[in-house]
Design a protein around this motif. Sequence first.
Motif, PDB file in Angstrom:
ATOM      1  N   GLY A 140     -43.105  35.320  28.016  1.00 37.36           N
ATOM      2  CA  GLY A 140     -41.916  35.909  27.404  1.00 37.36           C
ATOM      3  C   GLY A 140     -40.871  36.437  28.360  1.00 37.36           C
ATOM      4  N   GLN A 141     -41.124  36.402  29.676  1.00 34.98           N
ATOM      5  CA  GLN A 141     -40.129  36.883  30.631  1.00 34.98           C
ATOM      6  C   GLN A 141     -39.038  35.841  30.816  1.00 34.98           C
ATOM      7  OE1 GLN A 141     -42.217  37.742  34.234  1.00 34.98           O
ATOM      8  NE2 GLN A 141     -42.933  39.721  33.510  1.00 34.98           N
ATOM      9  N   ARG A 142     -37.797  36.330  30.938  1.00 30.36           N
ATOM     10  CA  ARG A 142     -36.653  35.437  31.150  1.00 30.36           C
ATOM     11  C   ARG A 142     -36.711  34.848  32.552  1.00 30.36           C
ATOM     12  NH1 ARG A 142     -33.667  33.608  27.289  1.00 30.36           N
ATOM     13  NH2 ARG A 142     -31.848  33.623  28.601  1.00 30.36           N
ATOM     14  N   TRP A 143     -36.274  33.605  32.679  1.00 28.13           N
ATOM     15  CA  TRP A 143     -36.195  32.967  33.990  1.00 28.13           C
ATOM     16  C   TRP A 143     -35.053  33.572  34.789  1.00 28.13           C
ATOM     17  CZ3 TRP A 143     -36.235  27.246  32.058  1.00 28.13           C
ATOM     18  CH2 TRP A 143     -37.534  26.878  31.741  1.00 28.13           C
ATOM     19  N   GLU A 144     -35.202  33.502  36.087  1.00 26.72           N
ATOM     20  CA  GLU A 144     -34.115  33.902  36.963  1.00 26.72           C
ATOM     21  C   GLU A 144     -32.974  32.900  36.757  1.00 26.72           C
ATOM     22  OE1 GLU A 144     -33.310  34.093  41.712  1.00 26.72           O
ATOM     23  OE2 GLU A 144     -35.275  34.762  40.978  1.00 26.72           O
ATOM     24  N   PRO A 145     -31.743  33.381  36.548  1.00 22.53           N
ATOM     25  CA  PRO A 145     -30.638  32.441  36.299  1.00 22.53           C
ATOM     26  C   PRO A 145     -30.326  31.602  37.529  1.00 22.53           C
ATOM     27  CG  PRO A 145     -29.827  34.689  36.413  1.00 22.53           C
ATOM     28  CD  PRO A 145     -31.315  34.770  36.502  1.00 22.53           C
ATOM     29  N   ARG A 146     -29.558  30.560  37.286  1.00 21.84           N
ATOM     30  CA  ARG A 146     -29.137  29.701  38.392  1.00 21.84           C
ATOM     31  C   ARG A 146     -28.349  30.499  39.422  1.00 21.84           C
ATOM     32  NH1 ARG A 146     -27.554  25.192  34.449  1.00 21.84           N
ATOM     33  NH2 ARG A 146     -29.015  23.553  34.977  1.00 21.84           N
ATOM     34  N   LYS A 147     -28.399  30.021  40.628  1.00 18.92           N
ATOM     35  CA  LYS A 147     -27.638  30.637  41.706  1.00 18.92           C
ATOM     36  C   LYS A 147     -26.151  30.424  41.441  1.00 18.92           C
ATOM     37  CE  LYS A 147     -26.935  30.047  46.638  1.00 18.92           C
ATOM     38  NZ  LYS A 147     -27.309  29.243  47.793  1.00 18.92           N
ATOM     39  N   LYS A 148     -25.378  31.484  41.582  1.00 22.81           N
ATOM     40  CA  LYS A 148     -23.927  31.383  41.402  1.00 22.81           C
ATOM     41  C   LYS A 148     -23.332  30.601  42.561  1.00 22.81           C
ATOM     42  CE  LYS A 148     -23.551  34.215  37.849  1.00 22.81           C
ATOM     43  NZ  LYS A 148     -23.931  33.606  36.626  1.00 22.81           N
TER      44      LYS A 148
ATOM     45  N   ASN B 138     -43.810  24.761  24.153  1.00 23.60           N
ATOM     46  CA  ASN B 138     -43.297  24.810  25.520  1.00 23.60           C
ATOM     47  C   ASN B 138     -41.852  24.327  25.588  1.00 23.60           C
ATOM     48  OD1 ASN B 138     -45.329  25.650  27.727  1.00 23.60           O
ATOM     49  ND2 ASN B 138     -46.545  24.493  26.257  1.00 23.60           N
ATOM     50  N   GLN B 139     -41.501  23.327  24.782  1.00 27.71           N
ATOM     51  CA  GLN B 139     -40.110  22.883  24.730  1.00 27.71           C
ATOM     52  C   GLN B 139     -39.208  24.005  24.239  1.00 27.71           C
ATOM     53  OE1 GLN B 139     -40.729  19.477  22.172  1.00 27.71           O
ATOM     54  NE2 GLN B 139     -40.325  18.038  23.834  1.00 27.71           N
ATOM     55  N   GLU B 140     -39.660  24.713  23.243  1.00 27.90           N
ATOM     56  CA  GLU B 140     -38.864  25.822  22.700  1.00 27.90           C
ATOM     57  C   GLU B 140     -38.699  26.928  23.730  1.00 27.90           C
ATOM     58  OE1 GLU B 140     -36.340  27.500  20.194  1.00 27.90           O
ATOM     59  OE2 GLU B 140     -37.279  25.551  19.853  1.00 27.90           O
ATOM     60  N   ARG B 141     -39.762  27.224  24.472  1.00 30.41           N
ATOM     61  CA  ARG B 141     -39.663  28.241  25.522  1.00 30.41           C
ATOM     62  C   ARG B 141     -38.695  27.808  26.615  1.00 30.41           C
ATOM     63  NH1 ARG B 141     -45.226  29.620  24.514  1.00 30.41           N
ATOM     64  NH2 ARG B 141     -45.945  27.940  25.837  1.00 30.41           N
ATOM     65  N   MET B 142     -38.733  26.516  26.993  1.00 25.51           N
ATOM     66  CA  MET B 142     -37.797  26.030  28.003  1.00 25.51           C
ATOM     67  C   MET B 142     -36.370  26.121  27.491  1.00 25.51           C
ATOM     68  SD  MET B 142     -39.423  22.806  29.981  1.00 25.51           S
ATOM     69  CE  MET B 142     -40.854  22.240  29.133  1.00 25.51           C
ATOM     70  N   LYS B 143     -36.191  25.870  26.215  1.00 25.74           N
ATOM     71  CA  LYS B 143     -34.867  25.977  25.612  1.00 25.74           C
ATOM     72  C   LYS B 143     -34.384  27.426  25.642  1.00 25.74           C
ATOM     73  CE  LYS B 143     -32.486  24.580  21.408  1.00 25.74           C
ATOM     74  NZ  LYS B 143     -32.663  24.008  20.059  1.00 25.74           N
ATOM     75  N   GLN B 144     -35.289  28.366  25.434  1.00 31.18           N
ATOM     76  CA  GLN B 144     -34.950  29.798  25.475  1.00 31.18           C
ATOM     77  C   GLN B 144     -34.907  30.344  26.895  1.00 31.18           C
ATOM     78  OE1 GLN B 144     -34.021  31.419  22.764  1.00 31.18           O
ATOM     79  NE2 GLN B 144     -34.403  29.562  21.576  1.00 31.18           N
ATOM     80  N   GLN B 145     -35.270  29.495  27.882  1.00 26.17           N
ATOM     81  CA  GLN B 145     -35.269  29.880  29.298  1.00 26.17           C
ATOM     82  C   GLN B 145     -36.242  31.033  29.553  1.00 26.17           C
ATOM     83  OE1 GLN B 145     -32.516  28.124  31.522  1.00 26.17           O
ATOM     84  NE2 GLN B 145     -33.349  26.911  29.859  1.00 26.17           N
ATOM     85  N   GLU B 146     -37.485  30.883  29.053  1.00 26.70           N
ATOM     86  CA  GLU B 146     -38.495  31.927  29.176  1.00 26.70           C
ATOM     87  C   GLU B 146     -39.799  31.366  29.734  1.00 26.70           C
ATOM     88  OE1 GLU B 146     -39.144  33.445  25.270  1.00 26.70           O
ATOM     89  OE2 GLU B 146     -37.382  34.733  25.332  1.00 26.70           O
ATOM     90  N   ASP B 147     -40.556  32.231  30.419  1.00 27.93           N
ATOM     91  CA  ASP B 147     -41.925  31.925  30.826  1.00 27.93           C
ATOM     92  C   ASP B 147     -42.818  31.974  29.590  1.00 27.93           C
ATOM     93  OD1 ASP B 147     -41.347  31.726  33.514  1.00 27.93           O
ATOM     94  OD2 ASP B 147     -42.012  33.760  34.006  1.00 27.93           O
TER      95      ASP B 147
END
Length: 151
Positions: free
Chosen positions: A51-59, A39-48
């Motif tokens: 395997g889906q990518r997280w929505e990026p931070r708001k600009k 789970n730490q590795e997934r958080m580092k890769q910014q993934e659920d």
Amino acid sequence: MTDDIDALSGWVEPLLRKMDTAERRKLMKVISRDLRKANQERMKQQEDPDGQRWEPRKKRNLRGKKGAIRKKAMFTKLRTAKYLKIRTSPDEAGLAFAGPVGRIAAIHHFGLRAKVDKDGPVYDYPARRLLGFGREDLERIADRVLEHIEP
């Protein structure tokens, strides 16, 4: 995914019942550590976990400010062992966020509405699943159980 979990529990449960309490506790600790690392590795890769990518931070318009924190990966401190704690018993293996960061993690995990700062505006955070099982995690758990049984 639930079929995979049911299939895993179907053949693992009888094996666990044959183990004594100390053996099960030791196995659950190993499984929990593996899950935390995954789970730490997934958080580092910014993934659920799926395997889906997280929505990026708001600009944000920082008007010339560097905004270095916004360029880094999200949840760098939250994924450390200080906050992401192992929870084990002879019958369970799991992870939980310790202390007040648990509330912050829940807001992001479920995509809840919360204040940005103590007195700041309210924001609807997008759901970013921080913890969970992936197919690889289930395979890893099965491997750990088999390794523990075989001398």
